[in-house]
Design a protein around this motif. Structure first.
Motif, PDB file in Angstrom:
ATOM      1  N   ASP A  49       0.829  -1.202   0.000  1.00  0.00           N
ATOM      2  CA  ASP A  49       0.000   0.000   0.000  1.00  0.00           C
ATOM      3  C   ASP A  49       0.867   1.256   0.000  1.00  0.00           C
ATOM      4  O   ASP A  49       0.520   2.257  -0.619  1.00  0.00           O
ATOM      5  N   CYS A  76       0.723   2.630  -5.672  1.00  0.00           N
ATOM      6  CA  CYS A  76       0.920   2.634  -4.223  1.00  0.00           C
ATOM      7  C   CYS A  76       1.354   4.036  -3.826  1.00  0.00           C
ATOM      8  O   CYS A  76       1.738   4.840  -4.667  1.00  0.00           O
ATOM      9  N   LEU A 122      -5.886   6.058   1.777  1.00  0.00           N
ATOM     10  CA  LEU A 122      -6.117   4.713   1.245  1.00  0.00           C
ATOM     11  C   LEU A 122      -7.565   4.280   1.452  1.00  0.00           C
ATOM     12  O   LEU A 122      -8.161   3.645   0.590  1.00  0.00           O
ATOM     13  N   ARG A 129      -7.773   1.326  -6.641  1.00  0.00           N
ATOM     14  CA  ARG A 129      -6.567   0.529  -6.520  1.00  0.00           C
ATOM     15  C   ARG A 129      -6.725  -0.814  -7.219  1.00  0.00           C
ATOM     16  O   ARG A 129      -7.778  -1.162  -7.714  1.00  0.00           O
TER      17      ARG A 129
END
Length: 247
Positions: A49, A76, A122, A129
């Motif tokens: 991540d 990322c 995130l 993603r």
């Protein structure tokens, strides 16, 4: 949050890893590298991540590594950790979409703030993603299987239950088994083991972890069984692989 650290100074690398892990159980360092080339290999295989990286490293600099990841569409977050407090580096980092630019020595307070910001970012960007990685190998797979591939990438180090995964997707284990074999061309369990060995090979080549620790880092609970599966999938033993690689 799955994190990779790229730092050529061993003391700084270990110190940052320890500091990150004191910030909470949500922050897991899944790999470290002492140069940019090894870091890039880890990123390609492990799909973290977040990557914490120094600027000046052997073989490939931190900036070059980020540029290559962007070119390869590896999605990322990057955090630069450097002793070089120069505006040109900061400008270049911003142009590459780097989340933060931290100066050494990193304080606990600054790191905590950075991790919290990353976690927030995130959590808000999950839907964008996973456009690369396993999905890129099977771009035409059924949407359910794409979700399964995402899950394998994020949880290969954990125990993966095909039954529990099927239930979470609202389908029967039998249908998941059928669909996975139809779309991917191999059985679910074998695919998971193969992917774990793929990650293990990268970690072995990297050389940052103790060989005896690697089975547990990729989801195996027994070292002997890991060795057996490694030989079955690669056709050679772990020792032969290391000798061949020159590690």
């Amino acid at each position: 949050m799955r994190i990779i650290i790229a730092e050529d100074e061993q003391r700084a690398r270990i110190g940052l890893k320890d500091l990150i892990e004191t910030c909470g159980q949500d922050f897991q360092v899944i790999g470290t590298a002492g140069d940019g080339r090894k870091a890039l290999e880890l990123i390609r295989v492990m799909k973290p991540d977040v990557v914490f990286t120094d600027i000046r490293m052997p073989f490939i600099s931190g900036m070059e590594m980020i540029q290559l990841c962007r070119k390869e569409e590896i999605y990322c977050e990057f955090v630069i950790v450097s002793a070089y407090a120069e505006f040109d580096y900061a400008k270049q980092a911003i142009s590459l979409g780097v989340t933060e630019y931290l100066l050494k020595p990193v304080s606990y307070e600054d790191l905590q703030k950075t991790l919290e910001h990353l976690q927030w970012k995130l959590n808000g960007g999950n839907e964008t993603r996973h456009t690369e990685s396993l999905r890129s190998r099977y771009p035409d797979a059924h949407p359910v299987i794409l979700k399964v591939l995402d899950y394998i990438e994020k949880h290969y180090m954990d125990k993966i239950s095909q039954r529990e995964l099927a239930e979470s997707l609202g389908i029967s284990p039998e249908y998941l088994s059928f669909l996975f074999k139809k779309e991917i061309g191999e059985k679910f369990a074998h695919f998971v083991q193969t992917y774990r060995i793929e990650v293990a090979k990268c970690l072995l080549k990297n050389g940052e972890n103790q060989v005896e620790d690697i089975p547990y880092l990729v989801g195996f609970s027994d070292g002997k069984y890991f060795s057996k599966v490694f030989r079955e999938i690669t056709g050679e033993s772990v020792n032969d692989f290391l000798e061949e690689d020159g590690s």
